[in-house]
Design a protein around this motif. Structure first.
Motif, PDB file in Angstrom:
ATOM      1  N   ALA A 177     -43.487 -20.571-112.510  1.00 22.24           N
ATOM      2  CA  ALA A 177     -43.708 -20.653-111.068  1.00 22.24           C
ATOM      3  C   ALA A 177     -43.738 -19.268-110.430  1.00 22.24           C
ATOM      4  CB  ALA A 177     -42.624 -21.511-110.432  1.00 22.24           C
ATOM      5  N   ALA A 178     -42.878 -18.362-110.908  1.00 19.62           N
ATOM      6  CA  ALA A 178     -42.843 -17.007-110.361  1.00 19.62           C
ATOM      7  C   ALA A 178     -44.151 -16.270-110.629  1.00 19.62           C
ATOM      8  CB  ALA A 178     -41.672 -16.229-110.969  1.00 19.62           C
ATOM      9  N   PHE A 179     -44.701 -16.433-111.821  1.00 20.01           N
ATOM     10  CA  PHE A 179     -45.963 -15.767-112.150  1.00 20.01           C
ATOM     11  C   PHE A 179     -47.142 -16.376-111.380  1.00 20.01           C
ATOM     12  CE2 PHE A 179     -43.814 -14.280-116.167  1.00 20.01           C
ATOM     13  CZ  PHE A 179     -43.906 -12.932-115.861  1.00 20.01           C
ATOM     14  N   VAL A 180     -47.071 -17.675-111.076  1.00 19.38           N
ATOM     15  CA  VAL A 180     -48.105 -18.272-110.222  1.00 19.38           C
ATOM     16  C   VAL A 180     -48.093 -17.587-108.858  1.00 19.38           C
ATOM     17  CG1 VAL A 180     -48.859 -20.337-108.990  1.00 19.38           C
ATOM     18  CG2 VAL A 180     -48.074 -20.541-111.327  1.00 19.38           C
ATOM     19  N   ILE A 192     -49.673 -23.856-107.589  1.00 22.46           N
ATOM     20  CA  ILE A 192     -48.367 -23.608-106.993  1.00 22.46           C
ATOM     21  C   ILE A 192     -47.750 -24.896-106.458  1.00 22.46           C
ATOM     22  CG2 ILE A 192     -49.191 -23.044-104.657  1.00 22.46           C
ATOM     23  CD1 ILE A 192     -46.398 -21.198-106.535  1.00 22.46           C
ATOM     24  N   VAL A 193     -48.571 -25.753-105.837  1.00 23.68           N
ATOM     25  CA  VAL A 193     -48.039 -27.004-105.288  1.00 23.68           C
ATOM     26  C   VAL A 193     -47.559 -27.924-106.402  1.00 23.68           C
ATOM     27  CG1 VAL A 193     -48.646 -29.114-104.035  1.00 23.68           C
ATOM     28  CG2 VAL A 193     -49.381 -26.901-103.161  1.00 23.68           C
ATOM     29  N   THR A 194     -48.340 -28.038-107.459  1.00 26.84           N
ATOM     30  CA  THR A 194     -47.962 -28.917-108.566  1.00 26.84           C
ATOM     31  C   THR A 194     -46.749 -28.373-109.315  1.00 26.84           C
ATOM     32  OG1 THR A 194     -50.305 -29.498-108.803  1.00 26.84           O
ATOM     33  CG2 THR A 194     -48.829 -30.152-110.580  1.00 26.84           C
ATOM     34  N   SER A 195     -46.642 -27.058-109.392  1.00 25.16           N
ATOM     35  CA  SER A 195     -45.503 -26.472-110.109  1.00 25.16           C
ATOM     36  C   SER A 195     -44.181 -26.762-109.406  1.00 25.16           C
ATOM     37  CB  SER A 195     -45.691 -24.956-110.256  1.00 25.16           C
ATOM     38  OG  SER A 195     -45.532 -24.284-109.016  1.00 25.16           O
TER      39      SER A 195
END
Length: 399
Positions: free
Chosen positions: A226-229, A325-328
């Protein structure tokens, strides 16, 4: 799902419009700045690199969410939401002073507010909505991110045209104050979470809530992904307005129109996540969206001085980023089911470091190498994100 869980999910649905409204206002306060960065550069007598450095450094304020994790696990989402909205109000008022220093203070406060509103909303939803349909609810909640540009950007452009750069700050402060009252009086948000309304897919071993030292390997992989996204998306979005102005000569009014287009694509992506992520699989959908982000970045690199190619590229980029990002968020919410608030707060804290680094380094690379430098950073981050999520595949498949 039990009857009690049904009641809890219904409670989340009743609160969702107010939660989304509050996050929309907060997101607008945050998101209007990068597309209109050239306007603020002139107002403050600052350069793109200076302002992107301030924006990036301000992301450290997102670490404040680490401290609220245990409160979220105890059902205190409403308090965190209200504190976040108050931070947005104060941020807008401070920025009105009109110096680079007060702009920096306002940036810190608005990021703190948005970060806490985000994790509080995700915690509220995740503690009440079962995992198999959580992406739908979080997807609706995250339409607020897209609406900040789709609806907010043209309004901001009009306000700047009529009242100057201070217009958006005054308007956001007033509207945020009204929304704070609405959220404070919402009975649905005041009720505590149901203990048996959690997800149906808990791992066999879960850590106690509030203890970061007990974070599982699956959780760390998910948090890293998530951070890399976030890094992949924010590095490019921070310089998007300056790139469109420098490369294609897009004026303030044009930036408003383009930002509105950004919002439309992001809204489509958020709604797509809400509609399809639960069906196709949240992990598969996230990784596929990252591939689309990379395709969009490559198209941007090929745009040269052709505006329509550049716009198509950045729209593809944003479409992939928003879906990913939303799905993560749903993946993160299920990394440690016994401590969702703690996990979401920790993820946001680490994500804020990634966003800040991306904004600062992306701005520097843009100043040195142009958009190709920033896009190289973004593509690398997206690749690392896909690797982290893929590495967690076997862990996510456990009953």
């Amino acid at each position: 799902m039990t009857a009690t869980a049904d009641e809890s999910a219904a409670l989340a649905a009743a609160a969702l419009p107010k939660l989304t409204l509050g996050k929309w206002i907060a997101n607008t306060a945050l998101r209007w700045v990068p597309p209109f960065l050239p306007t603020l550069e002139k107002a403050f007598g600052a350069s793109t690199t200076q302002l992107t450095t301030i924006l990036g450094a301000s992301e450290i304020a997102g670490l404040s969410t680490v401290a609220v994790g245990r409160h979220l696990d105890r059902g205190r989402e409403r308090i965190v939401l209200l504190a976040g909205l108050v931070a947005v109000i104060v941020a807008s008022l401070v920025a009105l002073v009109g110096t680079t220093f007060t702009f920096a203070i306002g940036s810190v406060l608005v990021i703190m507010g948005v970060a806490n509103i985000t994790v509080a909303g995700h915690s509220f939803i995740s503690s009440r909505v079962p995992y198999e349909r959580r992406a739908r609810t979080i997807g609706v909640y995250e339409t607020s991110w897209a609406l900040a540009l789709l609806i907010g950007a043209p309004i901001i452009a009009v306000l700047i045209s009529i009242f100057g750069w201070r217009g958006p700050y005054v308007t956001i402060a007033v509207v945020a104050a009204i929304v704070t009252i609405v959220v404070a009086r919402s009975a649905a948000i005041t009720r505590p979470p149901r203990p048996d309304a959690g997800a149906d897919e808990a791992p066999s071993i879960v850590p106690p809530p509030g203890k970061i030292s007990a974070v599982t390997g699956r959780a760390w992989l998910t948090i890293a992904g998530a951070a890399f996204v976030a890094m992949a998306g924010l590095s490019v979005f921070a310089i998007s307005g300056s790139w469109l102005d420098d490369a294609f000569g897009v004026p303030t009014g044009g930036l408003g129109a383009v930002a509105m287009g950004f919002g439309a694509v992001e809204l489509l992506s958020s709604l797509s996540s809400a509609a399809f992520a639960d069906r196709i699989g949240k992990l598969r959908g996230t990784v596929s969206a990252l591939m689309l982000l990379i395709v969009g970045a490559v198209v941007m690199l090929l745009a040269d001085s052709t505006l329509w190619i550049g716009v198509v590229g950045i729209l593809l980029f944003l479409c992939g980023f928003e879906f990913a990002i939303v799905t993560s968020f749903s993946l993160v919410s299920e990394a440690m089911p016994s401590a969702r608030g703690t996990t979401l707060a920790l993820s946001n804290g680490i994500g804020t470091v990634a966003r800040g680094t991306a904004t600062i380094v992306g701005g520097w690379l843009y100043g040195i190498h142009g958009v190709s430098g920033t896009l190289t950073l973004s593509i690398g981050a997206a690749t690392l994100s896909a690797i982290a999520f893929t590495a967690s595949r076997s862990r996510f498949s456990r009953p």
